[in-house]
Write an enzyme that holds these catalytic residues in place. Sequence first.
Site, PDB file in Angstrom:
ATOM      1  N   ASP A  75     -10.219   2.962   2.017  1.00 34.95           N
ATOM      2  CA  ASP A  75     -10.400   2.443   3.379  1.00 34.95           C
ATOM      3  C   ASP A  75     -11.106   3.469   4.275  1.00 34.95           C
ATOM      4  OD1 ASP A  75      -9.240  -0.037   2.973  1.00 34.95           O
ATOM      5  OD2 ASP A  75      -7.222   0.656   3.463  1.00 34.95           O
TER       6      ASP A  75
ATOM      7  N   LYS B 138       0.810  -1.235   0.000  1.00 39.31           N
ATOM      8  CA  LYS B 138       0.000   0.000   0.000  1.00 39.31           C
ATOM      9  C   LYS B 138       0.843   1.286   0.000  1.00 39.31           C
ATOM     10  CE  LYS B 138      -4.250  -1.694   2.154  1.00 39.31           C
ATOM     11  NZ  LYS B 138      -5.258  -1.443   3.171  1.00 39.31           N
TER      12      LYS B 138
END
Length: 294
Positions: A106, A70
């Site tokens: 997210d 990420k």
Amino acid sequence: MIDSSTKMLGVIGDPIGHSLSPIMHNFVIEKLGLNYCYHAFHVTPEDLEDSVFSFNLLKFKGINVTLPHKQTIMSYVDEISEEAKQLGAVNTLLFKDDKLFGYNTDVIGFLKSLGEFRQSLRGKTAIVIGAGGSARAVIYALIKDGIGEIKIFNRTQHNADKLKIEMNNITSFNKINSISFSTDFFTDEIQNASILINTTPVGMYPEVNASPINYEIEIPKQILVYNLIYNPLETKLLINAKQAGAPIKNGLDMLIFQGLESLQIWTGENINTKDILPELRNFLIKKIEKNGQN
Ligand code: NAP
């Protein structure tokens, strides 16, 4: 039916075998009649750059990025959304107009997952257990959504202190405390908080008898106990909270909402998921229960 006009999507990670993303996305794609197909790809850190090149060459439309990529993926992205830049993490790639765009879903995924509790948390106190990548996204989301105060408890105090300073620098929000994880402190703090979020993997399958908090700690009825873990659906922490009469939430809705948000980015369409949400939840619950027994 898959043909040459079908647009390709996927998820990369290392490991990737247990990802629920392919079955989740393909379920939604089928239900909504979209001409897309979603696969999981095991990509090691050494192969990350080559994989981005290959997905571009093969005309992929989008990729989800999971651990451990990420952060590192950001060096291969042309344009990064403001939110992903601030968080220092990208979980969604979009190939468009010969450019690679990076997003983080997210944050919105977590906020949407709060559902009816979201409004009532504004101005209140949140306890976050853990100080890793997901704690970062959760804390960022809570601050952007108007939380009053955040208390971080983490196994390694130094990591909690570091996260506190970083989040303060990024958002200018100064009501964050990193507190030493002793039972006494925790017992006091939990009485005045409105939400407790576990962002550690403690209690995740197969370690289902573990809890991130001491079993002796009395959980007050007024606190929403949220566990980012979704396998098992009810961790030890959630079972104890439920027994104490507190409302509980597992990580399934966050997984679903961050995924749906990625799908919206790829298709460029405002996807109405209200009608398929209950069916999607049931579908994933069955899969998780089956996987958990393996
Ligand atoms: P991470 O970056 O590795 O951070 C893990 C955190 O948990 C660290 O603060 C670590 O503490 C703490 N920790 C790890 N093992 C521990 C133990 N045995 N005892 C106490 N503390 C421990 O991981 P992450 O990406 O934040 O993910 C954490 C969890 O959230 C995973 O279970 C993941 O599946 C879940 N998650 C769910 C969703 C969702 O959509 N529902 C999304 C993201 C993540 P130290 O600082 O001391 O190492």
